[in-house]
Design a protein around this motif. Structure first.
Motif, PDB file in Angstrom:
ATOM      1  N   LYS A 139     -90.065 -50.781  27.329  1.00  0.00           N
ATOM      2  CA  LYS A 139     -89.761 -49.295  27.798  1.00  0.00           C
ATOM      3  C   LYS A 139     -89.755 -49.191  29.313  1.00  0.00           C
ATOM      4  N   GLN A 140     -90.888 -49.404  29.839  1.00  0.00           N
ATOM      5  CA  GLN A 140     -90.917 -49.431  31.071  1.00  0.00           C
ATOM      6  C   GLN A 140     -90.086 -50.233  32.068  1.00  0.00           C
ATOM      7  N   VAL A 145     -81.895 -49.002  32.162  1.00  0.00           N
ATOM      8  CA  VAL A 145     -81.465 -49.422  30.795  1.00  0.00           C
ATOM      9  C   VAL A 145     -81.914 -47.983  29.988  1.00  0.00           C
ATOM     10  N   TYR A 146     -81.050 -47.533  29.517  1.00  0.00           N
ATOM     11  CA  TYR A 146     -81.137 -46.437  28.768  1.00  0.00           C
ATOM     12  C   TYR A 146     -80.134 -46.275  27.476  1.00  0.00           C
ATOM     13  N   MET A 160     -82.309 -50.784  20.667  1.00  0.00           N
ATOM     14  CA  MET A 160     -81.162 -51.004  21.351  1.00  0.00           C
ATOM     15  C   MET A 160     -81.493 -51.204  22.806  1.00  0.00           C
ATOM     16  N   ILE A 161     -82.582 -50.711  23.450  1.00  0.00           N
ATOM     17  CA  ILE A 161     -82.968 -50.774  24.713  1.00  0.00           C
ATOM     18  C   ILE A 161     -83.659 -52.492  24.709  1.00  0.00           C
ATOM     19  N   SER A 162     -84.375 -52.706  23.689  1.00  0.00           N
ATOM     20  CA  SER A 162     -84.608 -54.120  23.846  1.00  0.00           C
ATOM     21  C   SER A 162     -83.742 -55.078  23.883  1.00  0.00           C
ATOM     22  N   ARG A 178     -82.636 -57.894  26.785  1.00  0.00           N
ATOM     23  CA  ARG A 178     -82.379 -59.499  26.539  1.00  0.00           C
ATOM     24  C   ARG A 178     -81.102 -59.848  26.932  1.00  0.00           C
ATOM     25  N   MET A 179     -80.038 -59.126  26.752  1.00  0.00           N
ATOM     26  CA  MET A 179     -78.884 -59.385  27.168  1.00  0.00           C
ATOM     27  C   MET A 179     -78.428 -59.459  28.596  1.00  0.00           C
ATOM     28  N   ARG A 180     -79.119 -58.557  29.399  1.00  0.00           N
ATOM     29  CA  ARG A 180     -79.147 -58.488  31.074  1.00  0.00           C
ATOM     30  C   ARG A 180     -79.041 -59.644  31.402  1.00  0.00           C
TER      31      ARG A 180
END
Length: 161
Positions: free
Chosen positions: A81-82, A89-90, A138-140, A144-146
């Motif tokens: 989250k941090q 990313v949100y 979704m954020i996680s 990972r995709m970034r």
């Protein structure tokens, strides 16, 4: 005499908080950068995890081992989250609602029916908790995709082909 009684009564009232029993409201079990994980949060997640494992008929690990695993999971979630905040990313409410509709459709339900189904389950989660859990996933996933997205390059020729 009345003044004396008033003064002693006032002194008693003022000193009574000093005599009161100390009550532990909560305590910090982990600090992740500037955020904390409280004992009550850990206990709530531990309870939910235990219920989930029992429902799935999974053998429970030793209590201390499970507690450590749940704490590690909470720490990882908080770090993600941090990092998400730091990288911008949100997940918007619109994106979250679209994902929830997709989940409902995948289960042959409407969004309203999904809400009702969740509320009827044995370990009923609140809708807000469920939404928050989906948002975290979704954020996680986006985090990972970034790194993959940065490495993928498509040339103009490949686009035309």
């Amino acid at each position: 005499m009345k003044k004396m009684l008033s003064i002693s009564g006032l002194l008693f009232l003022l000193s009574s908080p000093l005599l009161a029993e100390k009550i532990l409201l909560d305590r910090i079990v982990a600090k992740v950068n500037n955020e904390i994980i409280s004992h009550s949060t850990l206990q709530r997640e531990l309870s939910k995890t235990t219920q989930s494992l029992i429902q799935k008929a999974v053998k429970l690990p030793a209590e201390e081992d499970l507690k450590l695993q749940v704490l590690e999971h909470l720490i990882l979630e908080m770090l993600q989250k941090q990092q998400g905040k730091q990288l911008g990313v949100y997940v918007t409410d619109e994106e979250l609602n679209t994902q929830l509709r997709d989940i409902a459709e995948h289960n042959h339900l409407t969004l309203k029916q999904l809400k009702e189904t969740l509320s009827r389950q044995k370990d009923a989660q609140t809708w807000a908790y469920y939404r928050d859990a989906i948002r975290k996933k979704m954020i996680s996933s986006r985090l990972r995709m970034r790194p993959v997205e940065r490495k993928v390059t498509v040339s103009e020729q490949e686009i035309q082909d």
